[in-house]
Design a protein around this motif. Structure first.
Motif, PDB file in Angstrom:
ATOM      1  N   GLY A 141       6.012  62.019  31.581  1.00  0.00           N
ATOM      2  CA  GLY A 141       6.915  61.609  33.026  1.00  0.00           C
ATOM      3  C   GLY A 141       6.455  62.530  33.979  1.00  0.00           C
ATOM      4  N   SER A 142       6.481  62.147  35.265  1.00  0.00           N
ATOM      5  CA  SER A 142       5.916  62.943  36.458  1.00  0.00           C
ATOM      6  C   SER A 142       7.056  63.512  37.191  1.00  0.00           C
ATOM      7  CB  SER A 142       4.721  62.110  37.327  1.00  0.00           C
ATOM      8  OG  SER A 142       5.792  60.890  37.837  1.00  0.00           O
ATOM      9  N   ASP A 143       8.481  63.247  36.871  1.00  0.00           N
ATOM     10  CA  ASP A 143       9.601  63.674  37.530  1.00  0.00           C
ATOM     11  C   ASP A 143       9.706  65.089  37.363  1.00  0.00           C
ATOM     12  OD1 ASP A 143      11.842  63.711  39.172  1.00  0.00           O
ATOM     13  OD2 ASP A 143      13.090  63.040  37.481  1.00  0.00           O
ATOM     14  N   ALA A 144       8.927  66.077  37.974  1.00  0.00           N
ATOM     15  CA  ALA A 144       8.949  67.619  37.629  1.00  0.00           C
ATOM     16  C   ALA A 144      10.190  68.315  38.197  1.00  0.00           C
ATOM     17  CB  ALA A 144       7.539  68.180  37.765  1.00  0.00           C
ATOM     18  N   THR A 145      11.185  68.251  37.576  1.00  0.00           N
ATOM     19  CA  THR A 145      12.376  68.616  38.351  1.00  0.00           C
ATOM     20  C   THR A 145      13.096  69.910  37.792  1.00  0.00           C
ATOM     21  OG1 THR A 145      13.763  67.142  36.658  1.00  0.00           O
ATOM     22  CG2 THR A 145      13.330  66.267  39.078  1.00  0.00           C
ATOM     23  N   ALA A 146      12.582  70.495  36.567  1.00  0.00           N
ATOM     24  CA  ALA A 146      12.858  71.499  35.940  1.00  0.00           C
ATOM     25  C   ALA A 146      11.931  72.414  35.570  1.00  0.00           C
ATOM     26  CB  ALA A 146      13.906  71.219  34.725  1.00  0.00           C
ATOM     27  N   SER A 147      12.137  73.774  35.405  1.00  0.00           N
ATOM     28  CA  SER A 147      11.117  74.859  35.084  1.00  0.00           C
ATOM     29  C   SER A 147      10.993  74.936  33.436  1.00  0.00           C
ATOM     30  CB  SER A 147      11.473  76.077  35.854  1.00  0.00           C
ATOM     31  OG  SER A 147      11.788  76.088  37.010  1.00  0.00           O
ATOM     32  N   VAL A 148       9.659  75.410  33.219  1.00  0.00           N
ATOM     33  CA  VAL A 148       9.690  75.765  31.814  1.00  0.00           C
ATOM     34  C   VAL A 148       9.606  77.138  31.951  1.00  0.00           C
ATOM     35  CG1 VAL A 148       8.096  76.014  29.779  1.00  0.00           C
ATOM     36  CG2 VAL A 148       8.372  73.535  31.075  1.00  0.00           C
ATOM     37  N   LEU A 203       8.671  70.250  34.337  1.00  0.00           N
ATOM     38  CA  LEU A 203       8.652  68.916  33.677  1.00  0.00           C
ATOM     39  C   LEU A 203      10.032  68.178  33.897  1.00  0.00           C
ATOM     40  CD1 LEU A 203       7.814  70.470  30.088  1.00  0.00           C
ATOM     41  CD2 LEU A 203       6.420  68.923  31.393  1.00  0.00           C
ATOM     42  N   PRO A 204      10.162  67.100  33.589  1.00  0.00           N
ATOM     43  CA  PRO A 204      11.549  66.120  33.673  1.00  0.00           C
ATOM     44  C   PRO A 204      12.562  66.981  32.920  1.00  0.00           C
ATOM     45  CG  PRO A 204       9.793  64.610  33.369  1.00  0.00           C
ATOM     46  CD  PRO A 204       9.037  65.849  33.079  1.00  0.00           C
ATOM     47  N   ALA A 205      13.596  66.986  33.505  1.00  0.00           N
ATOM     48  CA  ALA A 205      14.858  67.736  32.952  1.00  0.00           C
ATOM     49  C   ALA A 205      14.898  67.680  31.323  1.00  0.00           C
ATOM     50  CB  ALA A 205      16.234  67.502  33.512  1.00  0.00           C
ATOM     51  N   PRO A 206      14.993  66.461  30.628  1.00  0.00           N
ATOM     52  CA  PRO A 206      15.146  66.449  29.322  1.00  0.00           C
ATOM     53  C   PRO A 206      13.894  67.187  28.613  1.00  0.00           C
ATOM     54  CG  PRO A 206      15.396  64.351  30.306  1.00  0.00           C
ATOM     55  CD  PRO A 206      14.826  65.085  31.273  1.00  0.00           C
ATOM     56  N   HIS A 207      12.601  67.111  29.028  1.00  0.00           N
ATOM     57  CA  HIS A 207      11.513  67.592  28.404  1.00  0.00           C
ATOM     58  C   HIS A 207      11.313  69.321  28.792  1.00  0.00           C
ATOM     59  CE1 HIS A 207      10.834  63.696  27.757  1.00  0.00           C
ATOM     60  NE2 HIS A 207       9.938  63.312  28.898  1.00  0.00           N
TER      61      HIS A 207
END
Length: 453
Positions: free
Chosen positions: A59-66, A73-77
């Motif tokens: 997914g490309s919805d990069a809303t959260a930091s690693v 990455l998307p929040a779940p990932h």
């Protein structure tokens, strides 16, 4: 027909921050900071780059930091990767009676959703952490059987769902929906624990990802199972095999489970820590030279033997070694400590360590509790026939034998410096200060900003 999950959901929804004891708030701050530090060190863990690269394709919805990375990455990932990083070095805090590492999944899921959706304060995070630990650890404590599935992933993820339900202000019914959806997603086998596979920690990450998804589905109005814990095909019947709800839930609303969480002073399975502590105690007390040790015998409860009584093997993998009493015991005898560097390839292949490890034997002593990690007895026999022994009723880092704040911060700072990408040292000190005043922080995203380069 009712289910014990209703009691946990009511406790989660109805308990206010003000009702929590000062000791619970202090413990939560301690283990929140500890988990962040361990997660930064975990960026060097097995297959972290591969896991991030794979998740980027989902997914490309990069809303959260690693954490510890420039990736988003998307929040779940992101929650999955961060939870894995927090557990892959076996350095994160544990509730011993529940056999759960509760903070990794709670913090990874809540911060991912905080970055994506906003509106979560430091007080929200503190409250959710304390109550999420109550939920997951009460479930773990209610089990009357030894581990068959990987409980830090299975029951532990119920704590993450609970924490998300709290910060998203779910009512009791929606909370039960989210937990019921999670029942349909959890998994995690002890087979990879037995094999010493990196998949062990990833399983905690997988269930943390599912926790975010379960919460999102509940927001969308999707309903879940109702008899989550006590149903014929509920959690205890399928994943544990036996339960005593009243025992596991005893003291709920009065005794905060976070106060019974143990620090981990060594980056190895908690079940190894009693032996390490005992060996270090004897080493110092009797000025023991490892070259003069003929044999070591560790008498441990069945769970300790199941989890970490494995024999030393040639060229062990890092995950195998972290869960191997003979290996970590030999390191403790040789060096007087067990640290992150002891699980690097060169150390794992050291022939002197392997030879000493082959003289460390782990034997079972029945203590009447399938989840107990103590008591333990450690005996060191010297080449002249002298035997030194110590009985361990408590293990260092436990609530009865806690780490000092100085040692807690020393561990955090060492982990902060051990990441795959160098983080600005001052940010670590800023994080310490921020967590100390977490109830006054207006936006949890302030934390996330400090956890990345």
């Amino acid at each position: 027909m009712s289910d014990a999950i209703e009691r946990l959901a009511a406790h989660l929804v109805e308990t206010s921050f003000e009702r929590m004891s000062p000791d619970a708030i202090t413990a939560a701050k301690t283990f929140i900071l500890d988990t962040f530090g361990v997660a930064i060190a975990g960026t060097t863990g097995p297959h972290v780059p591969e896991l991030i690269s794979t998740a980027k394709g989902w997914g490309s919805d990069a809303t959260a930091s690693v954490w510890g990375s420039r990736e988003r990455l998307p929040a779940p990932h992101a929650a999955m990767v961060n939870a894995y990083q927090a557990h892959n070095s076996e350095f994160d805090a544990i509730h011993e009676a529940a056999v759960i590492h509760p903070l990794a999944s709670i913090l990874a899921s809540v911060l991912a959703v905080a970055e994506r959706d906003g509106g979560i304060t430091g007080r929200d995070l503190l409250t959710a952490a304390v109550l999420g630990v109550d939920v997951s650890c009460s479930i773990g404590m209610a089990s009357t059987e030894t581990l068959k599935f990987f409980r830090p992933a299975t029951a532990g993820s119920f704590g993450a769902v609970a924490a998300l339900a709290r910060v998203r202000e779910f009512d009791v019914e929606k909370t039960i929906d989210a937990l019921g959806i999670q029942l349909g997603q959890i998994g995690g086998t002890m087979q990879v624990h037995e094999e010493g596979s990196p998949l062990l920690g990833m399983q905690l990450g997988f269930c943390t990802r599912s926790a975010v998804m379960s919460s999102d589905m509940a927001v969308a109005g999707i309903s879940g199972a109702r008899r989550i814990l006590e149903g014929d095909y509920g959690y205890f019947a399928l994943f544990e095999g036996g339960s005593d709800i009243e025992s596991g839930f005893a003291g709920l609303c009065e005794d905060w489970r976070i106060c019974d969480v143990s620090h981990k002073p060594f980056p190895s399975g908690r079940a190894t820590h009693g032996v390490i502590d005992g060996i270090l105690t004897l080493r110092e007390r009797h000025a023991i030279d490892a070259s003069e040790v003929a044999a070591v015998r560790a008498f441990v409860p069945p769970l300790v033997h199941q989890l970490t009584g494995r024999p030393m093997i040639a060229d062990p993998g890092v995950n195998y070694a972290r869960l191997c009493i003979p290996y970590v015991g030999a390191v403790a005898l040789q060096r007087g400590a067990v640290g992150i560097a002891d699980f690097q390839s060169a150390r794992l292949r050291d022939q002197g360590t392997a030879a000493l490890a082959s003289r460390i034997m782990v034997e079972i002593q029945d203590v009447g509790d399938p989840n107990a990690l103590v008591p333990q007895r450690i005996e060191i026999e010297m080449t002249d026939g002298t035997i030194h022994a110590v009985d361990m009723a408590e293990v260092i880092g436990s609530p009865a034998k806690p780490l000092s704040r100085e040692r807690h911060l020393e561990k955090f700072r060492e982990n902060w410096k051990s990441g795959a990408i160098a983080l600005v040292g001052d940010r670590g000190e800023q994080l310490i200060e921020l967590v100390d005043r977490l109830e006054d922080v207006e936006d949890c995203c302030e934390i996330a900003k400090l956890l990345v380069p």
